[in-house]
Design a protein around this motif. Structure first.
Motif, short mmCIF file in Angstrom:
data_model
loop_
_atom_site.label_atom_id
_atom_site.label_comp_id
_atom_site.label_asym_id
_atom_site.label_seq_id
_atom_site.Cartn_x
_atom_site.Cartn_y
_atom_site.Cartn_z
N ASN A 125 8.62 -8.06 -8.62
CA ASN A 125 7.75 -9.18 -9.01
C ASN A 125 7.41 -9.19 -10.50
O ASN A 125 6.69 -10.06 -10.97
CB ASN A 125 6.47 -9.20 -8.16
CG ASN A 125 5.51 -8.08 -8.49
OD1 ASN A 125 5.82 -7.17 -9.26
ND2 ASN A 125 4.34 -8.11 -7.89
N GLY A 126 7.92 -8.20 -11.25
CA GLY A 126 7.70 -8.18 -12.69
C GLY A 126 6.44 -7.46 -13.12
O GLY A 126 6.09 -7.49 -14.31
N PHE A 127 5.77 -6.81 -12.18
CA PHE A 127 4.54 -6.07 -12.48
C PHE A 127 4.51 -4.76 -11.72
O PHE A 127 5.05 -4.65 -10.62
CB PHE A 127 3.30 -6.90 -12.08
CG PHE A 127 3.18 -8.19 -12.83
CD1 PHE A 127 2.61 -8.22 -14.10
CD2 PHE A 127 3.67 -9.37 -12.29
CE1 PHE A 127 2.52 -9.40 -14.80
CE2 PHE A 127 3.57 -10.56 -12.98
CZ PHE A 127 3.00 -10.58 -14.24
N ILE A 128 3.84 -3.79 -12.30
CA ILE A 128 3.58 -2.53 -11.61
C ILE A 128 2.10 -2.57 -11.23
O ILE A 128 1.23 -2.63 -12.11
CB ILE A 128 3.91 -1.32 -12.51
CG1 ILE A 128 5.41 -1.33 -12.82
CG2 ILE A 128 3.50 -0.02 -11.84
CD1 ILE A 128 5.88 -0.26 -13.76
N GLU A 129 1.86 -2.57 -9.93
CA GLU A 129 0.50 -2.79 -9.43
C GLU A 129 0.27 -2.00 -8.15
O GLU A 129 1.20 -1.56 -7.50
CB GLU A 129 0.29 -4.28 -9.18
CG GLU A 129 1.27 -4.87 -8.19
CD GLU A 129 1.26 -6.39 -8.15
OE1 GLU A 129 0.26 -6.99 -8.54
OE2 GLU A 129 2.27 -6.96 -7.71
N GLY A 130 -0.99 -1.83 -7.83
CA GLY A 130 -1.36 -1.21 -6.56
C GLY A 130 -0.74 0.15 -6.36
O GLY A 130 -0.84 1.04 -7.20
N THR A 131 -0.04 0.29 -5.22
CA THR A 131 0.57 1.58 -4.89
C THR A 131 1.68 1.95 -5.87
O THR A 131 1.94 3.12 -6.10
CB THR A 131 1.11 1.59 -3.45
OG1 THR A 131 2.01 0.50 -3.28
CG2 THR A 131 -0.02 1.51 -2.43
N GLU A 132 2.32 0.94 -6.45
CA GLU A 132 3.36 1.21 -7.45
C GLU A 132 2.76 1.92 -8.66
O GLU A 132 3.32 2.90 -9.16
CB GLU A 132 4.02 -0.10 -7.90
CG GLU A 132 4.70 -0.88 -6.79
CD GLU A 132 5.03 -2.32 -7.17
OE1 GLU A 132 5.80 -2.94 -6.42
OE2 GLU A 132 4.51 -2.82 -8.18
N LEU A 133 1.62 1.44 -9.10
CA LEU A 133 0.95 2.04 -10.25
C LEU A 133 0.46 3.45 -9.91
O LEU A 133 0.59 4.37 -10.72
CB LEU A 133 -0.20 1.16 -10.73
CG LEU A 133 -0.97 1.65 -11.96
CD1 LEU A 133 -0.04 1.90 -13.14
CD2 LEU A 133 -2.06 0.64 -12.34
#
Length: 185
Positions: A125-133
């Motif tokens: 999705n073009g972002f590092i967020e939530g569990t990805e971060l």
């Protein structure tokens, strides 16, 4: 004992090593109360799903009790009766820390940067967020064999977002990740 019909682990190929993003997703699912520990009920849910996904078999109460006792004897290193994030890492086969292959943040090439971004943005999705971060932060912290708790990850996530999330949307864009990794892309 009533368990969920849907096996959360069914979507993960647990015969192979899970990557750090999937590891954090699995952890977050089973730490259902967000306490930073797997207590008995949460551990039981994980064990039932794990055995079912790996062996296609249901556990009896006696088998579950025996398995839980074995897990606690081997994984509960600090003997507090709960499984924390670092101890949970010993229960799953996790791929080698992705960040270890990059010796120095200052020497990252554009290709290295893109590889890191794609690894921690598996949904694309073009972002590092939530569990990805959380997975990225975990890998950065454990790159030097630092033992990490969920509280550590949450604290560092707050700091990372407060410093590098320039538009305050709660996630890192490519540019913001570049700032975190001390490179300009």
């Amino acid at each position: 004992m009533a368990y969920r019909k849907v096996n959360f682990l069914g979507k993960y190929a647990l015969t192979n090593k899970v990557n750090s993003v999937d590891f954090i997703k699995i952890w977050s699912h089973y730490d259902s109360d967000g306490s930073g520990y797997l207590e008995r009920r949460e551990l039981d849910n994980f064990l039932v799903d794990f055995i079912s996904s790996r062996h296609g078999k249901e556990l009896t109460e006696e088998e579950l009790d025996g398995l839980r006792n074995k897990v606690m004897m081997t994984a509960d290193v600090n003997r507090d009766g709960k499984i924390e994030l670092g101890e949970f890492a010993n229960l799953l086969s996790i791929e080698e820390n992705f960040m270890k292959k990059f010796s120095s943040r200052k020497s990252l090439s554009r290709r290295d940067f893109n590889e890191i971004f794609m690894h921690y943005d598996p949904d694309g999705n073009g972002f590092i967020e939530g569990t990805e971060l959380l997975a990225l932060i975990r890998d950065i912290m454990t790159k030097v064999d630092q033992r990490v708790t969920l509280k550590d990850l949450m604290d560092y996530q707050e700091v990372v977002l407060s410093v590098f999330d320039k538009n305050t949307d709660g996630r890192l864009s490519r540019k913001e990740l570049g700032l975190l990794l001390s490179i300009q892309k």
